[in-house]
Design an enzyme around this catalytic site. Sequence first.
Site, mmCIF file in Angstrom:
data_model
loop_
_atom_site.group_PDB
_atom_site.id
_atom_site.type_symbol
_atom_site.label_atom_id
_atom_site.label_comp_id
_atom_site.label_asym_id
_atom_site.label_seq_id
_atom_site.Cartn_x
_atom_site.Cartn_y
_atom_site.Cartn_z
ATOM 1 N N ASP A 234 0.963 -1.154 -0.256
ATOM 2 C CA ASP A 234 0.091 -0.111 0.080
ATOM 3 C C ASP A 234 0.795 1.304 0.012
ATOM 4 O OD1 ASP A 234 -3.227 0.742 0.407
ATOM 5 O OD2 ASP A 234 -1.789 2.255 1.579
ATOM 6 N N TYR A 381 -3.230 11.097 1.423
ATOM 7 C CA TYR A 381 -3.938 11.003 0.111
ATOM 8 C C TYR A 381 -4.341 12.544 -0.493
ATOM 9 C CZ TYR A 381 -5.258 6.205 0.867
ATOM 10 O OH TYR A 381 -5.303 5.094 1.553
ATOM 11 N N HIS A 438 -4.779 -7.688 -0.405
ATOM 12 C CA HIS A 438 -3.992 -6.398 -0.222
ATOM 13 C C HIS A 438 -3.224 -6.329 1.119
ATOM 14 C CE1 HIS A 438 -3.338 -2.351 -0.955
ATOM 15 N NE2 HIS A 438 -3.661 -1.865 0.263
#
Length: 465
Positions: A234, A381, A438
């Site tokens: 990630d 983000y 993930h």
Amino acid sequence: MGLVARAGLVLLGIIIALGYQLYQQLSVTPRVPSNIEFYEYWGPEGGDPYGDSLEIVPFNISYPPEVIERLRQQLNDGPKLTPPLEDTAFQYGFNSDRLQEIVEYWRTDYLDRWDEREAYLNRFTHFKTQIQGLEIHFLRDKSKTVINPKRIVPLLMLHGWPGSVREFYDIIPKLSNRTSDKEYVFDVIVPSLPGYGWSQGSARPGLSVSKVAVVMKNLMARLGYRRFYIQGGDWGAIIGNLMAILFEKDILGVHLNMCMGSGSPLTIGKMLVSSLVPSYFIEKQYIDFYHPTWPKIVELILEGGYMHLQATKPDTIGTALQSNPIGLAAYILEKFSTWTNPSNRDLKNGGLEQHYSLDALLDNVMIYYLTNSITTSQRLYAESFSAAELAKQYENIPTNVPAACAKFRHELFQYPDWILKEHFTNLMQSNHYNDGGHFAAMQFPDVLYKDIVQFVNRLYRRVEE
């Protein structure tokens, strides 16, 4: 030759010339900046960018009983959840019947054993130190029986969102202990990213992934390591990749379980070409990891709503989740369901306990709740998708650092090796696994451990010599 034929040749020549010119423009590789700012200050206003304390302070995870009882009361007084639609599972998001079961377990069994869970979180040695004005938390596990420095391999492990250092708890002892499959032990350093867990968030805009890469490099320098290995998934994979780009001479190797290719138009074009004749570019048994491309893009769109929110309005969604443990659990645990396997959307229990224990999942949620870090974690983000950060085009810069990619079937998106090698020019290892998603370190710690050791074994003797 007739006039029409001559005109056709001229036109063809113009098209070829323009095409070549366009290819050259698209092929321009950005340069690694020569003026990386190692003392950029991210702490509170009025601080000194050169005033970091060099002290590394032991840290113990400890919360008074009233904090836990307040959480129990919040879980007890939570809102009446809207029932799920008939014959639905997780297709509309977290199934509220399943959420109610988890909340009940959390409120009773889990919190009744909080002393046990807190002790478990403290099973490794934790520290804090000040880097660029921020208190950075990390845990470290280093063998006390191995004295020869040549037998100690530094490994920086980086988590992502909505994970935490908790993702690595099952794999750390395998790495730091003596085993028959390796001639060394790892000195495992696992930081909480800035704004995550017990690491302080930035007080000002701009702390993007490339800036976090510098913070992590400074942390390793603080611990006495100029050269080291990196492992990540990630955001951890993206930050690890950036460290391999920015500090190529200092990274011994980078092992990622979410390898990203270049974002250049040429790479996108090659992905399209590959989707037309995949067997020409990819071994037959691995084609379905990458193609057909369109369903995988659709899946990204289905799962990408959170990213748009967090890249544009992180503080808004953060406000909705802060001091809201039930909403926080739903928001985080949904990712551990669908990102582990998209088919879990069709299961009323979300498939969560097929690979994870509820204790492990709630440990991770507790870290976000106790540290009140959901908003600061999501700001990464917004900073990393800002125009200023994207303009750097770091992902288009190739790196010659030895690299390994562990490819788990249900990862959100995969790049085939022939495209990855444009960026990872020294891609030494690429293994495909028929299961897994993930959160590989938490889901399949044994598999990921063996993949890491296989990679480092290829390099260890070379470094030792």
